[in-house]
Every structure is written in C-alpha cells, then in structure tokens.
Design an enzyme around this catalytic site. Structure first.
Site, short mmCIF file in Angstrom:
data_model
loop_
_atom_site.label_atom_id
_atom_site.label_comp_id
_atom_site.label_asym_id
_atom_site.label_seq_id
_atom_site.Cartn_x
_atom_site.Cartn_y
_atom_site.Cartn_z
N ALA A 23 0.76 -1.25 0.00
CA ALA A 23 0.00 0.00 0.00
C ALA A 23 0.79 1.31 0.00
O ALA A 23 0.33 2.30 -0.55
CB ALA A 23 -0.96 0.00 1.18
N ALA A 24 1.94 1.36 0.68
CA ALA A 24 2.62 2.66 0.84
C ALA A 24 3.20 3.14 -0.49
O ALA A 24 3.63 2.32 -1.29
CB ALA A 24 3.75 2.52 1.86
N CYS A 35 4.94 -0.57 -12.11
CA CYS A 35 5.40 0.56 -12.92
C CYS A 35 6.68 0.14 -13.63
O CYS A 35 7.65 0.87 -13.68
CB CYS A 35 5.58 1.83 -12.09
C1 SAM Z 1 5.10 -0.11 -5.71
S1 SAM Z 1 5.00 0.27 -4.05
C2 SAM Z 1 3.27 0.51 -3.81
C3 SAM Z 1 2.78 1.87 -4.20
C4 SAM Z 1 1.36 2.10 -3.72
N1 SAM Z 1 0.47 1.07 -4.20
C5 SAM Z 1 0.83 3.45 -4.12
O1 SAM Z 1 0.15 3.54 -5.14
O2 SAM Z 1 1.07 4.42 -3.43
C6 SAM Z 1 5.20 -1.28 -3.29
C7 SAM Z 1 5.08 -1.24 -1.79
O3 SAM Z 1 4.86 -2.56 -1.34
C8 SAM Z 1 5.60 -2.80 -0.18
N2 SAM Z 1 5.77 -4.27 -0.11
C9 SAM Z 1 6.61 -5.03 -0.84
N3 SAM Z 1 6.45 -6.32 -0.53
C10 SAM Z 1 5.48 -6.38 0.41
C11 SAM Z 1 4.87 -7.44 1.14
N4 SAM Z 1 5.26 -8.71 0.95
N5 SAM Z 1 3.91 -7.14 2.03
C12 SAM Z 1 3.51 -5.86 2.22
N6 SAM Z 1 4.08 -4.81 1.59
C13 SAM Z 1 5.04 -5.06 0.68
C14 SAM Z 1 6.86 -2.01 -0.39
O4 SAM Z 1 7.50 -1.74 0.84
C15 SAM Z 1 6.33 -0.77 -1.07
O5 SAM Z 1 5.98 0.21 -0.14
#
Ligand code: SAM
Length: 465
Positions: free
Chosen positions: A224-225, A350
């Site tokens: 989400a972040a 992306c």
């Molecule tokens: C591409 S970013 C997401 C961007 C977000 N969807 C937005 O639109 O603002 C991917 C995020 O997923 C988190 N992430 C990666 N693997 C994960 C996991 N197994 N569980 C939860 N979060 C994860 C990363 O830390 C990162 O913050």
C-alpha cells in the site's frame, strides 16, 4: 568551499546509483539541501558542455588536486551563473581562477561551434514532458471546488496545457492534468488533502477494479505505501472496509500520514508482510476485491530529473534483479488469489519489462485454473496501449491487459492486469441485481440456478466482464 565538495560528492554517488538526485541532495542536512539540489540539477543539465570545456582547457592535467566532479560544479558556477563561485577562497577556488581566462575562452569557442545564442540553448532538454496529474480527493472535495481553487480553465487535450489551463481526463473520473511546471508548494488544496498528485497510470488499478460489476465486500490493498491507490480506493468505495498492507516500517508512517490527510475513515493499516497473512482468518472472510501493486524495478518511471542522468550512470546488468522480482511478484499474486472469497484482483507494476508484467500473469494463471484475465471491454477499453500478445501463451489475453509507454499519452510506464475468479464472478454478477434470498428452499433453488449460470458465465466471461 565545503558546499561544492559536498555537491561533487552527490554527483559521485549518483554515478554509483546510490539514490535519486532528490534523495542524495536532501540526505545531508548540514548543507542547504535545496541549494545542493539546484546546483546538482543545473550542473547535470550542462555536463556535456562542462566536460568538453574542462577537457579542452586541460584543467585537470594542470590542477591535480581537482576531481572531475568538483571541477564540474565549480566551473558551472564560474561560467554559467552571474554570481560566480560562492566561496571566500581556498585551494580549489584558486585552482579554477588560475585557469579562468582559458576556461572562458574555450566556453565561448564551444558556443560558437554549436551555434548557440544563449547558454540555455546548450542545456540538456527533457525528452519526456509529462503533465501534472492531480486526482480530486472526493472524500474531502469535488471537481468544482478544485477548479475554482486552482483558477483554471478547461482545454480539450493535454498538448494544449499551459499555465492557467486544465484538462479533464477521459479514462479516470475526477482526474485532472495541469501544465508540467506547476508547483503545489503552499497550495491549500494540496496541503489540506483535497487534491492528490498521482500519475494517470497509477490511477488505473483502482479505476479498473471499480468498473467491475457485482457487490463489493471488503477490499485489500496488498502493497500500500505511500498510499496513492489506497486513498483512491477509499474514495471510490466509501462504504467498504479497506485493509492496507505494508511491510516496511518507514513506509508505513508515510502511509498513515497519507491516509490521515486524505480524510479516509475506512482504511485499516496492517504493518506486516502481506504474504504472511492467514487467508482463512475470519477477518478477511468478506474480502471480495484485491488491488496488488507490488515492488518492481520501476523501469517505467520517468521523473522530471531522470533525463539528467542519461549520460551519467553506467548501465546495470538487470538480469538477476528482474528474475528475483518476477519470482516475488508471482508469489505475492498467487497469495492474493488464494483468499477464499476474492473475486476480482488487479495486478499492476510501474515496470516496462515483460518478466514483471505479462509473464507473471501468464505463469500464475497457468497454475490457477479458476482465474482468468478479464477482457478489453472491462479494462478501460478506451486506453489504446494493451499487453503484448507475444508475451502471453494465450495471445488473446493481452488485449485485456493495459500497458502504458513512458511518456506516451502523458503517463509513466505502467502495466495492469484485471483478474477474476470464474465461478465467484459468475455467481456475483448473476445475482447482483436480485434481492437476497434467505430461506433455505430458495437458497437451494438459487444454488442450482447459479451452477447452470456459472457454466454459461465461464464461457461468456468476456461479455459479462
Ligand atoms: C510499488 S510500491 C506501492 C505503491 C502504492 N500502491 C501506491 O500507489 O502508493 C510497493 C510497496 O509494497 C511494499 N511491499 C513489498 N512487498 C510487500 C509485502 N510482501 N507485504 C507488504 N508490503 C510489501 C513495499 O514496501 C512498497 O511500499
């Protein structure tokens, strides 16, 4: 002089890919980060010219104490700014000033050779000029308030955007484009969370999910972040509960902040690895939709500054990295598909690499026979660029996928696939408009009817989706 040494250090770190220009310039607060950022960006715009002038003047041969990047930042200020080198004195400044006449002479010769009438004509130009996409946060505001607040007038194409104009997007509701140089520093709408700066392509996953028919229970955002897509979901589904997963502690804080500013009250943030969730936990029993936007190579991102690094950074061997990302993306997508009542899942990146896009979806769907890729009609059909048929074992699947080419049609590079569970989707859409039936006799009747319907729906998924 320390400031120039620091700026030269940022250029060294950029070459070694230790971070983005912004990250590196703002890392060390001892030096004014804005000033560092400005000098580094400006120097990068003129690197080719500066390198040439330094080479022709033999500066580095004569002044052995100067490194290439230190010379570049100092010569930049000497030749390209009115104020000159901003340091009271010292070894390095003296070295440059000893060569001032020669440097000036070579610079003038260079300009004449290039036929440049002004210094600006020598600067590197950004080949990709993206508009500023702004999503109206309908939790706190509406289009009318935003248009009034920005004081802008509509135009009918992104190519016609100039200061004071706005373009209303035709794919995503409540999405606006403004001219690329607009700044939101101190803008009240932005600071109050009434608008969210979000690239058009990044709005596609929530928009696609929202376009799917049938009732909606709870929703998961698996990665989400910083929260762009979570807050978009929250705006589109004010009555649904949204579980937003984020495993990184630092990024969770950003997510919390973004959710708070957006005014969303229906988001429950889960600081944990999404792949570690128990899919049979009662808590998630009502989850019908998942938006999955996992970490990726980011190869589709074209930022305002990327073009500055084109000649600066050595190419990296991406082979292993792509393979590892691809494995992780397949694992996390399979996990999303395993929630017992999930019906619709969007998978997005992306990235522009097939290994992270079509290939991940293709491989996962080969193993998950209950799931299909929704067709074009239900996945923003008005968007022209679709998946690449050659990258899918069933080429017809590609039409239902979205691809965005970096810079084309004003977006970053992006990919979206829209997946649905054959049986659950057929059930949900065939009963969507009917009142709920509670007695057991009619439940049995409905079950029988649905079984027939499912078979039909499976064959005609394209029509229904
Ligand atoms: C591409 S970013 C997401 C961007 C977000 N969807 C937005 O639109 O603002 C991917 C995020 O997923 C988190 N992430 C990666 N693997 C994960 C996991 N197994 N569980 C939860 N979060 C994860 C990363 O830390 C990162 O913050």
């Amino acid at each position: 002089m320390d400031f120039y040494v620091h700026a030269a250090g940022v250029l060294d770190d950029l070459k070694e890919r230790k971070g983005s220009i912004k990250q590196l310039a703002f890392k060390n607060k001892k030096f004014d980060p804005k000033r560092t950022y400005a000098l580094v960006c400006e120097t990068l715009k003129y690197t080719k010219v500066l390198d040439e002038v330094i080479e022709r003047s033999e500066l580095l041969k004569k002044e052995k104490k100067l490194t290439r990047n230190l010379a570049i930042v100092l010569v930049h200020d000497l030749l390209l700014t009115k104020r000159g080198i901003q340091a009271s004195g010292g070894l390095y400044k003296d070295a440059i000033l000893r060569n001032k006449t020669r440097l000036n002479g070579e610079f003038v010769k260079y300009k004449i050779q290039k036929g440049a009438k002004s210094n600006e004509e020598l600067a590197l130009k950004n080949p990709v000029n993206l508009p500023r996409w702004v999503r109206v946060n309908t939790i706190l505001s509406n289009k009318e308030e935003v248009i009034k607040g920005l004081g802008v007038e509509p135009v009918d194409s992104i190519d016609a955007l100039v200061p004071g104009k706005v373009y209303f997007d035709d794919c995503v509701e409540n999405l606006l484009a403004l001219e690329s140089n607009i700044s939101f520093v101190g803008n009240e709408l932005y600071e109050k969370g009434k608008i969210i700066i979000q690239d058009k392509a990044s709005c596609f996953p929530a928009a696609v999910l929202h376009g799917m028919p049938g009732p909606v229970g709870d929703i998961i955002d698996g990665c989400a972040a910083p929260g762009n897509k979570t807050t978009h979901l929250a705006a589109l589904y004010p009555n649904a509960k949204i579980f937003a997963f984020e495993r990184d502690a630092y990024r969770v804080k950003t997510l919390q902040k973004m959710v708070r500013i957006s005014g969303a009250k229906n988001v429950e943030i889960q600081h944990m690895d999404f792949t570690h969730t128990d899919v049979h936990d009662e808590k998630y029993a009502n989850v019908t939709h998942i938006l999955l936007d996992p970490s990726c190579s980011g190869s589709g991102i074209v930022s305002r500054q990327d073009f500055l690094l084109v000649n600066e950074q050595d190419p990296v061997d991406e082979g292993d990295r792509k393979e590892n990302l691809s494995k992780f993306q397949s694992t996390i997508l399979k996990h999303a598909l395993s929630f017992p009542n999930v019906r619709n899942v969007t998978y997005s990146t992306c990235s522009v690499h097939r290994e992270e896009n079509e290939q991940v979806v293709d491989e996962v769907l080969k193993q998950e026979k209950d799931w299909s890729c929704a067709p074009l009609e239900s996945t923003l059909p008005q968007w022209p660029d679709r998946g690449v048929p050659e990258y899918c074992s069933d080429p017809s699947m590609a039409g239902g996928m979205i691809r965005c080419e970096p810079g084309r049609y004003g977006t970053i590079g992006f990919f979206v696939a829209n997946l649905f569970h054959n049986k659950r989707y057929a059930e949900a859409t065939s009963t969507a408009t009917r009142p709920s039936v509670t007695n057991s006799k009619s439940k049995r009747k409905r079950k029988k009817k649905n079984a027939k319907g499912n078979k039909k729906a499976k064959n005609n998924a394209g029509d229904q989706a």
